[in-house]
Design an enzyme around this catalytic site. Structure first.
Site, PDB file in Angstrom:
ATOM      1  N   TRP A 159      20.600  78.740  14.711  1.00 18.49           N
ATOM      2  CA  TRP A 159      19.499  79.564  14.212  1.00 18.49           C
ATOM      3  C   TRP A 159      19.981  80.404  13.037  1.00 18.49           C
ATOM      4  O   TRP A 159      20.690  81.404  13.234  1.00 18.49           O
ATOM      5  CB  TRP A 159      18.953  80.475  15.319  1.00 18.49           C
ATOM      6  CG  TRP A 159      18.322  79.693  16.420  1.00 18.49           C
ATOM      7  CD1 TRP A 159      17.048  79.218  16.443  1.00 18.49           C
ATOM      8  CD2 TRP A 159      18.923  79.285  17.656  1.00 18.49           C
ATOM      9  NE1 TRP A 159      16.812  78.536  17.601  1.00 18.49           N
ATOM     10  CE2 TRP A 159      17.944  78.551  18.376  1.00 18.49           C
ATOM     11  CE3 TRP A 159      20.172  79.435  18.229  1.00 18.49           C
ATOM     12  CZ2 TRP A 159      18.178  77.995  19.624  1.00 18.49           C
ATOM     13  CZ3 TRP A 159      20.414  78.879  19.475  1.00 18.49           C
ATOM     14  CH2 TRP A 159      19.424  78.168  20.161  1.00 18.49           C
ATOM     15  N   HIS A 180      13.250  82.518  17.007  1.00 19.81           N
ATOM     16  CA  HIS A 180      12.459  81.686  17.922  1.00 19.81           C
ATOM     17  C   HIS A 180      11.665  82.611  18.852  1.00 19.81           C
ATOM     18  O   HIS A 180      11.863  83.835  18.813  1.00 19.81           O
ATOM     19  CB  HIS A 180      13.346  80.708  18.710  1.00 19.81           C
ATOM     20  CG  HIS A 180      14.525  81.316  19.414  1.00 19.81           C
ATOM     21  ND1 HIS A 180      15.349  80.618  20.253  1.00 19.81           N
ATOM     22  CD2 HIS A 180      15.032  82.584  19.411  1.00 19.81           C
ATOM     23  CE1 HIS A 180      16.299  81.398  20.721  1.00 19.81           C
ATOM     24  NE2 HIS A 180      16.127  82.598  20.222  1.00 19.81           N
ATOM     25  N   ARG A 206      13.487  81.858   9.739  1.00 18.51           N
ATOM     26  CA  ARG A 206      14.868  81.348   9.647  1.00 18.51           C
ATOM     27  C   ARG A 206      15.298  81.301   8.195  1.00 18.51           C
ATOM     28  O   ARG A 206      14.497  80.951   7.319  1.00 18.51           O
ATOM     29  CB  ARG A 206      14.974  79.952  10.274  1.00 18.51           C
ATOM     30  CG  ARG A 206      14.806  80.013  11.765  1.00 18.51           C
ATOM     31  CD  ARG A 206      15.140  78.702  12.448  1.00 18.51           C
ATOM     32  NE  ARG A 206      14.635  78.757  13.827  1.00 18.51           N
ATOM     33  CZ  ARG A 206      14.650  77.757  14.665  1.00 18.51           C
ATOM     34  NH1 ARG A 206      15.170  76.600  14.307  1.00 18.51           N
ATOM     35  NH2 ARG A 206      14.162  77.888  15.889  1.00 18.51           N
ATOM     36  N   GLN A 220       5.936  79.272  16.582  1.00 20.31           N
ATOM     37  CA  GLN A 220       6.373  78.559  17.777  1.00 20.31           C
ATOM     38  C   GLN A 220       5.447  78.964  18.913  1.00 20.31           C
ATOM     39  O   GLN A 220       4.804  80.018  18.856  1.00 20.31           O
ATOM     40  CB  GLN A 220       7.810  78.934  18.164  1.00 20.31           C
ATOM     41  CG  GLN A 220       8.863  78.205  17.351  1.00 20.31           C
ATOM     42  CD  GLN A 220      10.264  78.352  17.911  1.00 20.31           C
ATOM     43  OE1 GLN A 220      10.527  79.177  18.778  1.00 20.31           O
ATOM     44  NE2 GLN A 220      11.180  77.538  17.419  1.00 20.31           N
ATOM     45  N   VAL A 263      19.155  76.922  28.567  1.00 23.96           N
ATOM     46  CA  VAL A 263      18.616  75.970  29.553  1.00 23.96           C
ATOM     47  C   VAL A 263      19.722  75.010  29.985  1.00 23.96           C
ATOM     48  O   VAL A 263      20.649  74.735  29.236  1.00 23.96           O
ATOM     49  CB  VAL A 263      17.404  75.161  28.993  1.00 23.96           C
ATOM     50  CG1 VAL A 263      16.196  76.048  28.844  1.00 23.96           C
ATOM     51  CG2 VAL A 263      17.743  74.474  27.689  1.00 23.96           C
ATOM     52  N   ALA A 318      11.505  76.046  30.730  1.00 24.71           N
ATOM     53  CA  ALA A 318      10.992  76.707  29.525  1.00 24.71           C
ATOM     54  C   ALA A 318      10.898  75.668  28.425  1.00 24.71           C
ATOM     55  O   ALA A 318      11.580  74.635  28.455  1.00 24.71           O
ATOM     56  CB  ALA A 318      11.938  77.833  29.101  1.00 24.71           C
TER      57      ALA A 318
HETATM   58  C1  FA5 Z   1      14.273  76.564  19.623  1.00 24.74           C
HETATM   59  O1  FA5 Z   1      13.947  77.354  18.749  1.00 24.74           O
HETATM   60  C2  FA5 Z   1      14.316  76.892  21.074  1.00 24.74           C
HETATM   61  N1  FA5 Z   1      14.049  78.292  21.243  1.00 24.74           N
HETATM   62  C3  FA5 Z   1      13.304  76.053  21.817  1.00 24.74           C
HETATM   63  C4  FA5 Z   1      13.477  76.110  23.307  1.00 24.74           C
HETATM   64  C5  FA5 Z   1      12.719  76.997  24.059  1.00 24.74           C
HETATM   65  C6  FA5 Z   1      14.383  75.270  23.953  1.00 24.74           C
HETATM   66  C7  FA5 Z   1      12.840  77.044  25.430  1.00 24.74           C
HETATM   67  C8  FA5 Z   1      14.540  75.320  25.307  1.00 24.74           C
HETATM   68  C9  FA5 Z   1      13.751  76.199  26.031  1.00 24.74           C
HETATM   69  P1  FA5 Z   1      14.369  74.577  17.952  1.00 24.74           P
HETATM   70  O2  FA5 Z   1      15.193  75.235  16.958  1.00 24.74           O
HETATM   71  O3  FA5 Z   1      14.617  73.116  18.170  1.00 24.74           O
HETATM   72  O4  FA5 Z   1      14.545  75.275  19.355  1.00 24.74           O
HETATM   73  O5  FA5 Z   1      12.818  74.771  17.593  1.00 24.74           O
HETATM   74  C10 FA5 Z   1      11.783  74.400  18.477  1.00 24.74           C
HETATM   75  C11 FA5 Z   1      10.646  73.746  17.687  1.00 24.74           C
HETATM   76  O6  FA5 Z   1      10.225  74.630  16.657  1.00 24.74           O
HETATM   77  C12 FA5 Z   1      11.073  72.469  16.950  1.00 24.74           C
HETATM   78  O7  FA5 Z   1      10.958  71.350  17.794  1.00 24.74           O
HETATM   79  C13 FA5 Z   1      10.090  72.424  15.840  1.00 24.74           C
HETATM   80  O8  FA5 Z   1       8.862  71.875  16.265  1.00 24.74           O
HETATM   81  C14 FA5 Z   1       9.871  73.883  15.509  1.00 24.74           C
HETATM   82  N2  FA5 Z   1      10.727  74.295  14.381  1.00 24.74           N
HETATM   83  C15 FA5 Z   1      12.031  74.600  14.394  1.00 24.74           C
HETATM   84  N3  FA5 Z   1      12.470  74.930  13.172  1.00 24.74           N
HETATM   85  C16 FA5 Z   1      11.407  74.833  12.354  1.00 24.74           C
HETATM   86  C17 FA5 Z   1      11.212  75.043  10.952  1.00 24.74           C
HETATM   87  N4  FA5 Z   1      12.178  75.461  10.172  1.00 24.74           N
HETATM   88  N5  FA5 Z   1       9.985  74.838  10.432  1.00 24.74           N
HETATM   89  C18 FA5 Z   1       8.977  74.445  11.251  1.00 24.74           C
HETATM   90  N6  FA5 Z   1       9.088  74.229  12.569  1.00 24.74           N
HETATM   91  C19 FA5 Z   1      10.291  74.415  13.117  1.00 24.74           C
END
Ligand code: FA5
Length: 350
Positions: A159, A180, A206, A220, A263, A318
């Protein structure tokens, strides 16, 4: 008639005509004035008709005076006509063209992200989830530490963080723009007791380069379920049902193992790419044929313990999904940057 008499007559006519023009205050009286003074059978024309009977010298003189008078009267008439139209418009008596088409009123719409957020919330509310919101400016404590991501843990690289220019008593940067919505898992568990079934929509930030599927500011939707006897089967069943509600039964869904410190085990869920639906791979899915829409997993027992829940009694799952990516899949949008570039041609399609 002698030349001199005609000159007198034409000058008198000019004077009378100008006085009469001053008194003409309606369209009709102006038209009457035009006919009687400068029309083809009007007074001026009938004087000028007498020119051929004059001597060449008188003819030249009267001709020149007659032309000047004619130009003056025509100009005065045009001015009078114009000021009459103007005053009609300003007296609240405008000339209205009832055949003109009306002005089109453009009706505002909800932003596509708002629309998809509402659809996602409706799907989960139907499964018994409660919707809550949380702060976008967050503490390191909630965004990382309580989620089993201590300082200097390599997982923090997942992140790219925008830090707030603020230092705590230990001279550490401790405030940030949340990367997130997962910090809300901690806030919810801190303040409530199981059974929990909560959904958290919200904005995240981010510090990363943008491309077709990445924005530096995006939404999100976090989901958290904690109770006795919750298993991975509940997680899969809930997310399959969600995919069925949003995309119908024809779209393919894929689960794969993934890693998130909060998780255990962790997974990612992807939907087959709309842009190359035969799975060949394209710019949108980066050649994989799949678009990842969420990360998920069973709440790590360490996180539960850290919040005073006994992991031998309670388990939970989650997930965190990207609504813009879901809207891209649903509506066939091939670049996430379109959402926030304020182009009305794009926004009005939804
Ligand atoms: C997370 O941010 C974790 N907090 C998700 C999580 C929650 C995992 C609970 C387990 C339990 P990640 O970085 O993969 O994970 O982001 C989750 C989703 O947010 C991605 O699958 C995507 O759909 C969206 N996302 C992530 N980064 C971006 C971005 N820069 N722009 C748009 N959508 C994004």
């Amino acid at each position: 008639m002698a030349g001199n008499d005609l000159i007198e007559e034409i000058k008198a006519l000019e004077q009378n005509a100008l006085i009469a023009l001053d008194e003409a205050q309606s369209k009709e009286s102006l038209e009457e004035w035009r006919i009687s003074y400068i029309g083809r059978k009007g007074a001026l024309t009938s004087i000028l008709r007498q020119l051929p009977s004059l001597t060449p010298e008188d003819r030249r003189l009267l001709g020149s005076i007659g032309n000047k008078v004619k130009t003056n009267l025509e100009q005065s008439f045009a001015n009078a006509e114009q000021s009459l139209t103007k005053s009609a418009n300003t007296n609240g008596n405008p000339s209205v063209d009832v055949t003109m088409p009306g002005r089109q009123i453009s009706i505002g719409k909800l932003h596509p992200t708002t629309q998809i957020l509402r659809e996602i919330c409706d799907a989960f509310v139907g499964m018994g989830f409660q919707v809550v919101e949380g702060p976008e400016v967050e503490w390191d404590h909630y965004n990382f530490e309580k989620l089993n991501i201590p300082k200097d843990h390599p997982a923090r690289d997942m992140w790219d963080t925008l830090w707030i220019d603020y230092e705590n008593d230990n001279r550490e940067k401790s405030m940030l723009m949340r990367t997130h919505t997962s910090p809300m898992q901690v806030r919810i568990m801190e303040n409530s007791q199981p059974p929990l079934r909560v959904l958290v929509p919200g904005k995240c930030y981010r510090y990363e380069a943008t491309d077709a599927t990445h924005e530096s500011q995006f939404y999100q939707v976090e989901g958290l379920v904690v109770d006795q006897g919750i298993t991975f089967a509940n997680l899969k069943g809930t997310l399959y049902e969600f995919a069925r509600l949003l995309f119908g039964t024809d779209r393919k869904v894929r689960f794969r193992v993934d890693y998130f410190p909060f998780v255990e085990p962790g997974a990612e869920m992807a939907i087959d790419c709309f842009s190359c639906s035969n799975g060949e791979g394209c710019r949108v899915c980066k050649g994989t044929g799949w678009i990842e829409i969420l990360g998920a997993g069973m709440v790590n027992p360490k996180v539960l313990e850290g919040l005073g829940y006994d992991p031998s009694i309670y388990t939970g799952f989650a997930f965190g999904m990207g609504p813009e990516r879901i809207a891209m899949l649903k509506y066939g949008i091939d670049d996430i940057r379109l959402f926030y570039s304020n182009d009305v041609r794009f926004l009005s399609q939804f």
